[in-house]
Design a protein around this motif. Structure first.
Motif, PDB file in Angstrom:
ATOM      1  N   LEU A  43       0.826  -1.208   0.000  1.00 38.09           N
ATOM      2  CA  LEU A  43       0.000   0.000   0.000  1.00 38.09           C
ATOM      3  C   LEU A  43       0.863   1.261   0.000  1.00 38.09           C
ATOM      4  O   LEU A  43       0.787   2.099   0.894  1.00 38.09           O
ATOM      5  CB  LEU A  43      -0.967  -0.005   1.185  1.00 38.09           C
ATOM      6  CG  LEU A  43      -2.029  -1.092   1.170  1.00 38.09           C
ATOM      7  CD1 LEU A  43      -2.909  -1.006   2.404  1.00 38.09           C
ATOM      8  CD2 LEU A  43      -2.868  -1.028  -0.100  1.00 38.09           C
ATOM      9  N   THR A  44       1.684   1.368  -1.004  1.00 38.82           N
ATOM     10  CA  THR A  44       2.486   2.569  -1.236  1.00 38.82           C
ATOM     11  C   THR A  44       2.137   3.090  -2.625  1.00 38.82           C
ATOM     12  O   THR A  44       1.507   2.385  -3.425  1.00 38.82           O
ATOM     13  CB  THR A  44       3.991   2.258  -1.188  1.00 38.82           C
ATOM     14  OG1 THR A  44       4.303   1.359  -2.268  1.00 38.82           O
ATOM     15  CG2 THR A  44       4.396   1.642   0.137  1.00 38.82           C
ATOM     16  N   GLU A  45       2.554   4.322  -2.922  1.00 37.82           N
ATOM     17  CA  GLU A  45       2.283   4.869  -4.259  1.00 37.82           C
ATOM     18  C   GLU A  45       2.851   3.965  -5.340  1.00 37.82           C
ATOM     19  O   GLU A  45       2.176   3.633  -6.312  1.00 37.82           O
ATOM     20  CB  GLU A  45       2.874   6.272  -4.368  1.00 37.82           C
ATOM     21  CG  GLU A  45       2.605   6.928  -5.715  1.00 37.82           C
ATOM     22  CD  GLU A  45       3.190   8.331  -5.810  1.00 37.82           C
ATOM     23  OE1 GLU A  45       3.183   8.872  -6.927  1.00 37.82           O
ATOM     24  OE2 GLU A  45       3.631   8.881  -4.791  1.00 37.82           O
ATOM     25  N   HIS A  46       4.092   3.537  -5.158  1.00 34.77           N
ATOM     26  CA  HIS A  46       4.731   2.663  -6.154  1.00 34.77           C
ATOM     27  C   HIS A  46       4.027   1.301  -6.227  1.00 34.77           C
ATOM     28  O   HIS A  46       3.763   0.791  -7.314  1.00 34.77           O
ATOM     29  CB  HIS A  46       6.212   2.481  -5.817  1.00 34.77           C
ATOM     30  CG  HIS A  46       6.906   1.491  -6.701  1.00 34.77           C
ATOM     31  ND1 HIS A  46       7.223   1.763  -8.010  1.00 34.77           N
ATOM     32  CD2 HIS A  46       7.309   0.223  -6.468  1.00 34.77           C
ATOM     33  CE1 HIS A  46       7.800   0.708  -8.552  1.00 34.77           C
ATOM     34  NE2 HIS A  46       7.865  -0.239  -7.637  1.00 34.77           N
ATOM     35  N   GLY A  47       3.718   0.732  -5.064  1.00 35.11           N
ATOM     36  CA  GLY A  47       3.073  -0.576  -5.036  1.00 35.11           C
ATOM     37  C   GLY A  47       1.712  -0.563  -5.712  1.00 35.11           C
ATOM     38  O   GLY A  47       1.404  -1.420  -6.547  1.00 35.11           O
ATOM     39  N   ASN A  50       1.919  -0.143  -9.458  1.00 31.28           N
ATOM     40  CA  ASN A  50       2.326  -1.402 -10.079  1.00 31.28           C
ATOM     41  C   ASN A  50       1.140  -2.357 -10.217  1.00 31.28           C
ATOM     42  O   ASN A  50       0.922  -2.936 -11.283  1.00 31.28           O
ATOM     43  CB  ASN A  50       3.439  -2.048  -9.257  1.00 31.28           C
ATOM     44  CG  ASN A  50       3.959  -3.303  -9.891  1.00 31.28           C
ATOM     45  OD1 ASN A  50       4.358  -3.298 -11.055  1.00 31.28           O
ATOM     46  ND2 ASN A  50       3.954  -4.390  -9.151  1.00 31.28           N
ATOM     47  N   PHE A  51       0.359  -2.520  -9.150  1.00 31.66           N
ATOM     48  CA  PHE A  51      -0.775  -3.447  -9.213  1.00 31.66           C
ATOM     49  C   PHE A  51      -1.849  -2.966 -10.186  1.00 31.66           C
ATOM     50  O   PHE A  51      -2.440  -3.771 -10.905  1.00 31.66           O
ATOM     51  CB  PHE A  51      -1.365  -3.691  -7.824  1.00 31.66           C
ATOM     52  CG  PHE A  51      -0.472  -4.524  -6.957  1.00 31.66           C
ATOM     53  CD1 PHE A  51      -0.108  -5.806  -7.325  1.00 31.66           C
ATOM     54  CD2 PHE A  51       0.030  -4.019  -5.774  1.00 31.66           C
ATOM     55  CE1 PHE A  51       0.727  -6.579  -6.548  1.00 31.66           C
ATOM     56  CE2 PHE A  51       0.877  -4.777  -4.979  1.00 31.66           C
ATOM     57  CZ  PHE A  51       1.224  -6.058  -5.360  1.00 31.66           C
ATOM     58  N   PHE A  52      -2.094  -1.656 -10.227  1.00 31.55           N
ATOM     59  CA  PHE A  52      -3.072  -1.152 -11.194  1.00 31.55           C
ATOM     60  C   PHE A  52      -2.593  -1.389 -12.624  1.00 31.55           C
ATOM     61  O   PHE A  52      -3.397  -1.690 -13.503  1.00 31.55           O
ATOM     62  CB  PHE A  52      -3.371   0.329 -10.948  1.00 31.55           C
ATOM     63  CG  PHE A  52      -4.389   0.547  -9.870  1.00 31.55           C
ATOM     64  CD1 PHE A  52      -5.739   0.493 -10.152  1.00 31.55           C
ATOM     65  CD2 PHE A  52      -3.994   0.784  -8.563  1.00 31.55           C
ATOM     66  CE1 PHE A  52      -6.685   0.675  -9.162  1.00 31.55           C
ATOM     67  CE2 PHE A  52      -4.928   0.971  -7.554  1.00 31.55           C
ATOM     68  CZ  PHE A  52      -6.285   0.919  -7.858  1.00 31.55           C
ATOM     69  N   LYS A  53      -1.304  -1.292 -12.849  1.00 30.49           N
ATOM     70  CA  LYS A  53      -0.757  -1.569 -14.178  1.00 30.49           C
ATOM     71  C   LYS A  53      -0.892  -3.057 -14.518  1.00 30.49           C
ATOM     72  O   LYS A  53      -1.323  -3.414 -15.610  1.00 30.49           O
ATOM     73  CB  LYS A  53       0.703  -1.140 -14.245  1.00 30.49           C
ATOM     74  CG  LYS A  53       1.339  -1.333 -15.593  1.00 30.49           C
ATOM     75  CD  LYS A  53       2.775  -0.839 -15.612  1.00 30.49           C
ATOM     76  CE  LYS A  53       3.420  -1.102 -16.957  1.00 30.49           C
ATOM     77  NZ  LYS A  53       4.838  -0.701 -16.964  1.00 30.49           N
ATOM     78  N   VAL A  54      -0.557  -3.912 -13.572  1.00 31.23           N
ATOM     79  CA  VAL A  54      -0.622  -5.364 -13.807  1.00 31.23           C
ATOM     80  C   VAL A  54      -2.053  -5.808 -14.105  1.00 31.23           C
ATOM     81  O   VAL A  54      -2.282  -6.647 -14.974  1.00 31.23           O
ATOM     82  CB  VAL A  54      -0.050  -6.138 -12.597  1.00 31.23           C
ATOM     83  CG1 VAL A  54      -0.389  -7.616 -12.673  1.00 31.23           C
ATOM     84  CG2 VAL A  54       1.449  -5.928 -12.507  1.00 31.23           C
TER      85      VAL A  54
END
Length: 124
Positions: A43-47, A50-54
């Protein structure tokens, strides 16, 4: 107070996206948990980015109508069907927590139809 979350069906815990994609077809009607402590908090900006992209294919938008062209008419007989992307046909939910991602798998391939019923329609 937070109520515990329960997911039905069979389950498997994996630690990579490759394992996730391989596990999904083994758990129709169940769920797969992606958990990898070496990745750090999810639950970080990067995380989250990444999940929204995947899982972006879950927002794929393509459909067809039958009979052809009825979608933009007031015809009483018309069915609009979503032409699923591969991911949309098998995944019904993605739940991201700080330590894992739970992917809910459909019980069978998903088909989304909007079938008109009735005799009176507003003109377009």
């Amino acid at each position: 107070f937070r109520a515990p979350l329960y997911y039905g069906g069979t389950t498997e815990t994996v630690n990579s996206f490759e394992q996730l994609w391989a596990a999904i077809p083994r758990h129709w009607g169940g769920h797969v948990i992606l958990q990898n402590p070496s990745w750090g908090p999810f639950l970080t900006e990067h995380g989250l980015a990444n999940f929204f992209k995947v899982f972006a294919q879950l927002h794929h938008s393509s459909w067809s109508d039958s009979p052809a062209g009825c979608e933009s008419t007031a015809a009483a007989i018309c069915t609009v069907t979503v032409d699923n992307a591969a991911m949309q046909a098998v995944i019904t939910g993605v739940h991201i927590t700080n330590t894992n991602v739970v992917v809910e798998v459909a019980a069978s391939p998903v088909v989304l139809n909007a079938v008109r019923h009735g005799t009176e329609w507003l003109p377009y």
